[in-house]
Design an enzyme around this catalytic site. Structure first.
Site, PDB file in Angstrom:
ATOM      1  N   GLU A  19      56.085  -5.520 -46.700  1.00  0.00           N
ATOM      2  CA  GLU A  19      55.037  -5.237 -47.563  1.00  0.00           C
ATOM      3  C   GLU A  19      53.602  -5.172 -47.421  1.00  0.00           C
ATOM      4  O   GLU A  19      52.886  -5.146 -47.743  1.00  0.00           O
ATOM      5  CB  GLU A  19      55.998  -5.453 -48.716  1.00  0.00           C
ATOM      6  CG  GLU A  19      57.129  -5.604 -48.914  1.00  0.00           C
ATOM      7  CD  GLU A  19      58.048  -4.482 -49.340  1.00  0.00           C
ATOM      8  OE1 GLU A  19      57.415  -3.511 -49.525  1.00  0.00           O
ATOM      9  OE2 GLU A  19      59.030  -3.824 -50.105  1.00  0.00           O
TER      10      GLU A  19
ATOM     11  N   CYS B  84      48.813  -1.785 -54.684  1.00  0.00           N
ATOM     12  CA  CYS B  84      49.316  -1.717 -52.736  1.00  0.00           C
ATOM     13  C   CYS B  84      49.398  -0.035 -53.124  1.00  0.00           C
ATOM     14  O   CYS B  84      49.468   1.107 -52.580  1.00  0.00           O
ATOM     15  CB  CYS B  84      50.639  -1.769 -52.718  1.00  0.00           C
ATOM     16  SG  CYS B  84      51.963  -2.594 -53.857  1.00  0.00           S
TER      17      CYS B  84
ATOM     18  N   GLY C 289      50.382  -7.092 -41.542  1.00  0.00           N
ATOM     19  CA  GLY C 289      51.614  -7.121 -41.295  1.00  0.00           C
ATOM     20  C   GLY C 289      51.745  -6.772 -39.615  1.00  0.00           C
ATOM     21  O   GLY C 289      53.106  -7.374 -39.023  1.00  0.00           O
TER      22      GLY C 289
ATOM     23  N   SER D 290      48.387  -7.102 -46.360  1.00  0.00           N
ATOM     24  CA  SER D 290      47.503  -6.283 -45.083  1.00  0.00           C
ATOM     25  C   SER D 290      48.521  -5.587 -44.356  1.00  0.00           C
ATOM     26  O   SER D 290      48.783  -6.360 -43.655  1.00  0.00           O
ATOM     27  CB  SER D 290      45.738  -6.636 -45.084  1.00  0.00           C
ATOM     28  OG  SER D 290      45.877  -7.953 -43.826  1.00  0.00           O
TER      29      SER D 290
HETATM   30  P1  NAD Z   1      46.220 -10.529 -46.896  1.00  0.00           P
HETATM   31  O1  NAD Z   1      46.534  -9.877 -45.741  1.00  0.00           O
HETATM   32  O2  NAD Z   1      44.531 -10.342 -46.189  1.00  0.00           O
HETATM   33  O3  NAD Z   1      46.759 -11.596 -46.762  1.00  0.00           O
HETATM   34  C1  NAD Z   1      48.042 -12.073 -47.741  1.00  0.00           C
HETATM   35  C2  NAD Z   1      48.750 -12.878 -47.443  1.00  0.00           C
HETATM   36  O4  NAD Z   1      48.789 -13.022 -45.386  1.00  0.00           O
HETATM   37  C3  NAD Z   1      48.370 -14.472 -47.652  1.00  0.00           C
HETATM   38  O5  NAD Z   1      49.169 -15.097 -48.113  1.00  0.00           O
HETATM   39  C4  NAD Z   1      47.240 -14.518 -46.047  1.00  0.00           C
HETATM   40  O6  NAD Z   1      46.726 -15.644 -45.881  1.00  0.00           O
HETATM   41  C5  NAD Z   1      48.280 -14.497 -45.511  1.00  0.00           C
HETATM   42  N1  NAD Z   1      47.786 -13.917 -43.772  1.00  0.00           N
HETATM   43  C6  NAD Z   1      46.323 -13.325 -43.694  1.00  0.00           C
HETATM   44  N2  NAD Z   1      46.631 -12.853 -42.438  1.00  0.00           N
HETATM   45  C7  NAD Z   1      47.917 -13.947 -41.789  1.00  0.00           C
HETATM   46  C8  NAD Z   1      48.580 -13.800 -40.665  1.00  0.00           C
HETATM   47  N3  NAD Z   1      47.748 -12.977 -39.130  1.00  0.00           N
HETATM   48  N4  NAD Z   1      49.796 -14.397 -40.031  1.00  0.00           N
HETATM   49  C9  NAD Z   1      50.466 -14.507 -41.072  1.00  0.00           C
HETATM   50  N5  NAD Z   1      50.081 -14.395 -42.839  1.00  0.00           N
HETATM   51  C10 NAD Z   1      48.427 -14.210 -42.881  1.00  0.00           C
HETATM   52  O7  NAD Z   1      46.615  -9.314 -48.331  1.00  0.00           O
HETATM   53  P2  NAD Z   1      45.415  -9.060 -49.269  1.00  0.00           P
HETATM   54  O8  NAD Z   1      44.381  -9.321 -49.477  1.00  0.00           O
HETATM   55  O9  NAD Z   1      46.216 -10.789 -49.735  1.00  0.00           O
HETATM   56  O10 NAD Z   1      46.615  -9.113 -50.290  1.00  0.00           O
HETATM   57  C11 NAD Z   1      46.198  -7.041 -50.598  1.00  0.00           C
HETATM   58  C12 NAD Z   1      46.206  -6.144 -49.354  1.00  0.00           C
HETATM   59  O11 NAD Z   1      47.920  -6.691 -49.596  1.00  0.00           O
HETATM   60  C13 NAD Z   1      46.783  -4.679 -49.652  1.00  0.00           C
HETATM   61  O12 NAD Z   1      46.384  -4.730 -48.570  1.00  0.00           O
HETATM   62  C14 NAD Z   1      47.743  -4.361 -50.369  1.00  0.00           C
HETATM   63  O13 NAD Z   1      48.172  -3.188 -49.907  1.00  0.00           O
HETATM   64  C15 NAD Z   1      49.178  -5.168 -50.234  1.00  0.00           C
HETATM   65  N6  NAD Z   1      49.993  -5.129 -50.907  1.00  0.00           N
HETATM   66  C16 NAD Z   1      51.394  -4.858 -50.168  1.00  0.00           C
HETATM   67  C17 NAD Z   1      52.172  -5.207 -51.092  1.00  0.00           C
HETATM   68  C18 NAD Z   1      53.186  -3.567 -50.651  1.00  0.00           C
HETATM   69  O14 NAD Z   1      54.344  -4.169 -51.600  1.00  0.00           O
HETATM   70  N7  NAD Z   1      53.301  -3.299 -50.291  1.00  0.00           N
HETATM   71  C19 NAD Z   1      52.603  -5.510 -52.523  1.00  0.00           C
HETATM   72  C20 NAD Z   1      51.353  -6.702 -53.573  1.00  0.00           C
HETATM   73  C21 NAD Z   1      50.059  -5.705 -52.234  1.00  0.00           C
END
Ligand code: NAD
Length: 508
Positions: free
Chosen positions: A261, A295, A244, A240
């Site tokens: 990403e 995504c 990021g 998310s």
């Molecule tokens: P998320 O952000 O909740 O989690 C993603 C990962 O980040 C997990 O492994 C989580 O444990 C980790 N994380 C969460 N907060 C963190 C922090 N503060 N510091 C470090 N790590 C942390 O996302 P999600 O719900 O698993 O996935 C959905 C999101 O991912 C959507 O927004 C989607 O658009 C995005 N996504 C983007 C792409 C791309 O290539 N642009 C691809 C796939 C998914």
């Protein structure tokens, strides 16, 4: 499912920490993985505690000292064998992806195919990690640049592509001479364990130093640790925008490198000159495929006023044909959302849309009863909205499609670009002028811009990623490999003098 778990080496209770070919003990929080398909617990994983994390990073640092010296084509040959192993395990791994994450079996298998494709790409790349040569302004001098490995690449991945995103990073990073430490989503830890088992065998058979493919499993704390760790020069984070921003800030604060990403809010412009039948397939697949949890899922349709009513009616009819249910049953089009938290966000987004004035032409709702016991199945829905609504500018990771009307192409492009995210975009048109305007510098501001195909389903040959709040990173094909390496400029003096650049005189 038990036979699939057996084939992939997954037990009821699993370690979640690996230094490469070896699993190591840890006393971290136990994570239970539940399938959104039927709500059943699949297995448990012991999370990575601080001591185990340090052991993985230490082993990775040591492994890098040796791995960086392997010729790149030799590293490529190991990646080639990894692709072979993936071909062998394609079916069980694809099924596990489908069962643990909830995407359709076809998409689960497609995800493994994407892993194979990126490996094949990386094998060729292992002989093409080229730099440039330049003409020196000084006589008897040669100047060129070369690319060296960086070190440890920390990979933080999201639940929705539980295996492919890891391989996009690792296949390139490994041929570049880097070592990787993966922190997968805590929602899909078993897919990560299966991948670790597959790669560990390939690495062991090739005498790859232990530590080249580390695994650490846990919640966001582990990701935060990777982001702050000065021993990790590059953090590749997929997830998310909220995540990021946190990772980008932590890595930036130590002047590390990040590859982000993040979320998308992808639109398709439907021109009055579109092939509406073809557009329909692209829009419906883009909006409901993976239950709107890509995504690159299509979230907004910007439709020319002359074809608006006709296209809306086609969509409404198409949505009536959708079958929602077990994603492993190939008769179904739409599977579940990942968990009940995602269902709550879907319901809240529908309420918010209504409160802002959105009119639903296909109603949403949470499904109950036989086949829907996990509580994660929802109805894909469609709302007529105005582009400026707050909810429309926000990525809701669910199958909600927003419809908007336009008169002039410039207006449609402004609507398309008028959101904080910048991942994927498309135009459906048979009009060359419109297509080229959409692709021009006055057109889409996204990292991906397509004509007559939808927003989702990128191929690995192109660089993948997006602008603005999508994070600016690029992975996968084209020259995305460069982020995994450091550039070094070399100037060699083979003359008998030491002339200085810019003609500066310095005589002793
Ligand atoms: P998320 O952000 O909740 O989690 C993603 C990962 O980040 C997990 O492994 C989580 O444990 C980790 N994380 C969460 N907060 C963190 C922090 N503060 N510091 C470090 N790590 C942390 O996302 P999600 O719900 O698993 O996935 C959905 C999101 O991912 C959507 O927004 C989607 O658009 C995005 N996504 C983007 C792409 C791309 O290539 N642009 C691809 C796939 C998914």
């Amino acid at each position: 499912m038990q036979d699939i778990l057996d084939q992939l080496g997954i037990r009821q209770s699993n370690g979640g920490t690996a230094t490469g070919q070896k699993w190591i003990g840890s006393k971290g929080k136990v994570i239970a993985s539940f399938s959104p398909v039927d709500g059943k617990k699949i297995a448990e994983v012991v999370g990575t505690d601080e001591a185990a994390y340090d052991q993985v990073i230490k082993k990775a640092s040591e492994a890098f000292l040796e791995w960086r010296l392997w010729p790149s084509p030799k590293r490529g040959d190991v990646v080639r064998q990894f692709a072979e192993a993936l071909r062998k395990y394609k079916e069980p791994l694809g099924k596990l992806v489908s069962y643990e994450m909830g995407k359709s079996l076809q998409e689960g298998l497609g995800e493994v195919q994407e892993m194979i494709d990126i490996c094949d790409f990386a094998v060729g790349l292992s002989r093409q990690l080229h730099g440039l040569t330049m003409h020196s302004e000084r006589p008897g001098h040669r100047m060129y640049e070369q690319w060296h490995p960086l070190g440890i690449v920390g990979i933080i991945s999201a639940f929705n592509f539980p295996v492919a995103v890891w391989s996009w990073n690792t296949a390139l990073a490994w041929v570049c001479g880097d070592v990787c430490v993966w922190k997968p989503s805590e929602k899909t830890p078993l897919c990560a364990i299966a991948c670790q088992n597959i790669i560990a065998d390939v690495f062991a058979a090739n005498g790859v130093p232990e530590g080249v493919c580390g695994l650490v499993i846990g919640e966001r704390e582990i990701g935060e640790r990777l982001a702050a760790d000065t021993r990790v020069p590059l953090v590749s984070a997929t997830g998310s925008t909220r995540m990021g921003k946190a990772v980008g800030a932590a890595v930036g604060a130590r002047l590390g490198r990040s590859l982000l990403e993040l979320g998308g809010n992808n639109a398709i412009i439907i021109s009055k000159d579109a092939d509406l039948e073809m557009a329909l397939v692209g829009c419906v697949f883009g909006a409901v495929g993976t239950a709107g949890q890509r995504c690159t899922s299509t979230r907004r349709l910007i439709i020319h006023e002359d074809v608006y009513d006709a296209f809306r009616d086609k969509l409404v009819n198409a949505y009536k044909q959708l079958r929602i249910g077990d994603p492993l049953d190939e008769a179904n089009h739409v599977g579940p959302l990942i968990d009940k938290g995602a269902v709550a966000m879907y319901s809240a987004a529908i309420e918010k849309c209504k409160s802002e004035g959105g009119q639903f032409v296909v109603e949403g709702g949470v499904l109950e009863g036989k086949g829907y016991e996990s509580g994660c199945y929802v109805k894909p829905c469609i709302a007529e909205v105005q582009p400026h609504y707050e909810i429309v500018c926000h990525e809701t990771f669910a199958p909600i499609l927003y419809l908007m009307k336009y008169k002039m192409l410039e207006e449609a492009i402004a609507i398309q670009n008028g959101v904080p995210q910048g991942l994927s975009s498309s135009i459906m048109t048979l009009n060359l002028r419109e297509a080229e305007t959409f692709l021009s510098s006055a057109g889409s501001d996204c990292g991906i811009a397509n004509v007559n195909i939808g927003t989702s389903g990128a191929e690995i040959g192109g660089a993948f990623g997006g602008e603005k709040e999508t994070g600016g990173g690029r992975e996968s094909g084209s020259d995305a490999w460069r982020i995994y390496m450091r550039r070094q400029t070399n100037t060699i003096n083979y003359s008998t003098k030491l002339p200085l650049a810019q003609g500066i005189k310095f005589d002793l």
